[in-house]
Scaffold this active site. Structure first.
Site, mmCIF file in Angstrom:
data_model
loop_
_atom_site.group_PDB
_atom_site.id
_atom_site.type_symbol
_atom_site.label_atom_id
_atom_site.label_comp_id
_atom_site.label_asym_id
_atom_site.label_seq_id
_atom_site.Cartn_x
_atom_site.Cartn_y
_atom_site.Cartn_z
ATOM 1 N N GLY A 140 0.859 -1.196 0.000
ATOM 2 C CA GLY A 140 0.000 0.000 0.000
ATOM 3 C C GLY A 140 0.883 1.229 0.000
ATOM 4 C CD GLU A 181 7.911 1.870 1.278
ATOM 5 O OE1 GLU A 181 7.694 1.633 0.090
ATOM 6 O OE2 GLU A 181 9.006 1.671 1.821
ATOM 7 C CE LYS A 231 0.641 5.321 7.443
ATOM 8 N NZ LYS A 231 -0.678 5.888 7.810
ATOM 9 C CD GLU A 285 -5.846 -5.585 13.293
ATOM 10 O OE1 GLU A 285 -6.339 -4.610 13.885
ATOM 11 O OE2 GLU A 285 -6.339 -6.727 13.335
ATOM 12 N N GLY A 342 -7.945 -9.055 3.461
ATOM 13 C CA GLY A 342 -8.829 -8.738 2.330
ATOM 14 C C GLY A 342 -8.398 -7.499 1.570
ATOM 15 C CD GLU A 378 -5.070 -0.054 0.266
ATOM 16 O OE1 GLU A 378 -3.964 0.083 0.808
ATOM 17 O OE2 GLU A 378 -5.384 0.531 -0.795
ATOM 18 C CG ASP A 422 -7.055 10.922 4.194
ATOM 19 O OD1 ASP A 422 -5.940 10.362 4.122
ATOM 20 O OD2 ASP A 422 -7.732 11.234 3.187
ATOM 21 C CE LYS A 482 -6.760 8.466 1.137
ATOM 22 N NZ LYS A 482 -5.833 9.442 0.597
ATOM 23 C CG ASN A 500 -7.050 5.859 4.360
ATOM 24 O OD1 ASN A 500 -6.044 5.291 3.941
ATOM 25 N ND2 ASN A 500 -7.158 7.175 4.410
HETATM 26 N N1 LIG Z 1 -2.650 3.880 5.114
HETATM 27 C C1 LIG Z 1 -2.504 3.108 6.177
HETATM 28 O O1 LIG Z 1 -2.322 3.573 7.313
HETATM 29 C C2 LIG Z 1 -2.553 1.618 5.994
HETATM 30 C C3 LIG Z 1 -2.364 0.801 7.120
HETATM 31 C C4 LIG Z 1 -2.397 -0.593 6.964
HETATM 32 C C5 LIG Z 1 -2.624 -1.144 5.699
HETATM 33 N N2 LIG Z 1 -2.689 -2.425 5.278
HETATM 34 C C6 LIG Z 1 -2.920 -2.367 3.948
HETATM 35 C C7 LIG Z 1 -3.067 -3.557 3.100
HETATM 36 C C8 LIG Z 1 -3.212 -4.806 3.689
HETATM 37 C C9 LIG Z 1 -3.350 -5.942 2.884
HETATM 38 C C10 LIG Z 1 -3.352 -5.796 1.498
HETATM 39 O O2 LIG Z 1 -3.505 -6.919 0.678
HETATM 40 C C11 LIG Z 1 -2.791 -8.036 1.035
HETATM 41 C C12 LIG Z 1 -1.410 -8.016 1.015
HETATM 42 C C13 LIG Z 1 -0.724 -9.173 1.385
HETATM 43 C C14 LIG Z 1 -1.392 -10.343 1.763
HETATM 44 C C15 LIG Z 1 -2.787 -10.304 1.793
HETATM 45 O O3 LIG Z 1 -3.457 -11.415 2.169
HETATM 46 C C16 LIG Z 1 -3.505 -9.167 1.435
HETATM 47 C C17 LIG Z 1 -3.229 -4.550 0.916
HETATM 48 C C18 LIG Z 1 -3.080 -3.420 1.713
HETATM 49 N N3 LIG Z 1 -3.011 -1.103 3.499
HETATM 50 C C19 LIG Z 1 -2.812 -0.308 4.591
HETATM 51 C C20 LIG Z 1 -2.791 1.076 4.733
#
Ligand SMILES: NC(=O)c1ccc2nc(-c3ccc(Oc4cccc(O)c4)cc3)[nH]c2c1
Length: 326
Positions: free
Chosen positions: A25, A31, A47, A97, A101, A103, A142, A144, A147
């Site tokens: 992400g 990132e 993060k 954590e 699934g 975003e 924020d 969206k 998030n």
């Molecule tokens: N902006 C944030 O503060 C933030 C904080 C925590 C976050 N976790 C994801 C995220 C998690 C899983 C994703 O698919 C996957 C990736 C790997 C394995 C999987 O099973 C699923 C895609 C994005 N995006 C995030 C953004």
């Protein structure tokens, strides 16, 4: 990639405990990478917030510190949880954590639009999360689809709100109230600094309206291709279009929720509390499903919400004064 010098720039303690791999992400502040805890092989998200990559360094650090403070103190089933935290002189590393699934943004995109029952289940959980924040004096600012994270690839799943990098703690909104009083004795910096706040809780209600619009229809309500007006002008005028082909199968009650949230005047906009009382959400089957996802085995489920908005904040306030979770 990480196998090059980046890996070496990671804090030693972080490297000892986790292996960081691919980027999953990206946010305005940095990132998010997929990580594995060495001892247990569990998957996590890390993060990385760069302190430097902002126009004004002060903002980045202050936002990140607010984000970290909020992340470590909130406690709700629909808010992302921190597992660990590290920092170097130029970056923060927040271990979170992993929401398998991914975003909401990609889920809606891949399904064109969500079916109404699924959109209602997700939207109800978002309302619960944001109600918790508002009761604890936090404005997200924020909200969206990027998030909103999903716990699994199933339609029926837990969602969590993330990214508090733009969040503000309400005492700043109290500052706005100050500015409405007699200015006679206020120092000049109160006025100049105030421009960075100027938000009330109602901004989150508007964003939730946009989120619900996108979940139900699969497209954004304000978009440059819909009108000769700029997106900014469309928003200021509350000028959104419900394209018939996309909204035909959506119930009038669902449309009513969207219309009452996408109201330009924040004093006339439906609040999060009012949205939770809207007829569209008085759906016992959805509520049952949501609560079983949020409170599995019925553990520490809150008492049924009294219709009168009981002074929850006061009790939580007392708790948080000891620096405990809200
Ligand atoms: N902006 C944030 O503060 C933030 C904080 C925590 C976050 N976790 C994801 C995220 C998690 C899983 C994703 O698919 C996957 C990736 C790997 C394995 C999987 O099973 C699923 C895609 C994005 N995006 C995030 C953004």
């Amino acid at each position: 990639n990480l196998m090059s010098d980046d890996q070496s720039s990671l804090p030693r303690a972080l490297q000892d405990k986790y292996v960081l791999t691919r980027r999953i992400g990206t946010g305005v502040c940095g990132e998010v990478r997929l990580a594995f805890e060495r001892s247990t092989c569990t998957k996590l998200a890390v993060k990385i917030i760069n302190k430097k990559n902002f126009q004004s360094e002060g903002t980045a650090t202050r936002n990140a510190e607010t984000e970290i403070q909020i992340l470590q103190r909130v406690d709700h089933p629909c808010l992302i949880k921190t597992e660990d935290f590290y920092q170097t002189e130029d970056s923060y590393y927040i271990v979170l954590e992993l929401m398998e699934g991914g975003e909401l943004f990609h889920r809606v995109k891949s399904q064109q639009q969500l079916n109404e029952g699924v959109a209602k289940l997700y939207f109800y959980q978002m309302l619960c999360a944001v109600q918790y924040l508002h009761r604890n004096g936090i404005i997200h600012r924020d909200l969206k689809p990027e998030n909103i994270l999903l716990s699994s690839n199933e339609d029926t799943c837990l969602i969590k709100v993330t990214d508090f990098n733009q969040s503000r703690i309400l005492e700043e909104a109290a500052l706005m109230r100050t500015l409405c009083g007699t200015p006679s004795y206020l120092a000049p910096e109160v006025f100049t600094h105030a421009s960075t706040t100027g938000y009330g809780l109602a901004v989150d209600a508007w964003s939730l309206g946009v989120l619900l619009f996108v979940c139900l229809s699969g497209y954004a309500p304000f978009h440059e291709s819909f009108s000769e007006n700029s997106v900014k002008e469309q928003i200021i005028r509350g000028e959104f279009t419900m394209v018939p082909s996309k909204w035909r199968r959506v119930s009038n009650q669902a449309k009513d929720v969207v219309r009452k949230l996408l109201v330009v005047d924040p004093t006339q906009r439906m609040s999060v509390d009012e949205a939770l009382q809207h007829p569209w959400l008085q759906d016992q089957q959805m509520l049952q499903t949501a609560h079983s996802l949020m409170y599995p085995e019925g553990e520490d489920a809150p008492p049924a919400a009294a219709p009168s908005d009981a002074p929850v904040a006061a009790s939580m306030e007392a708790e948080s004064s000891t620096g405990e979770r809200f």
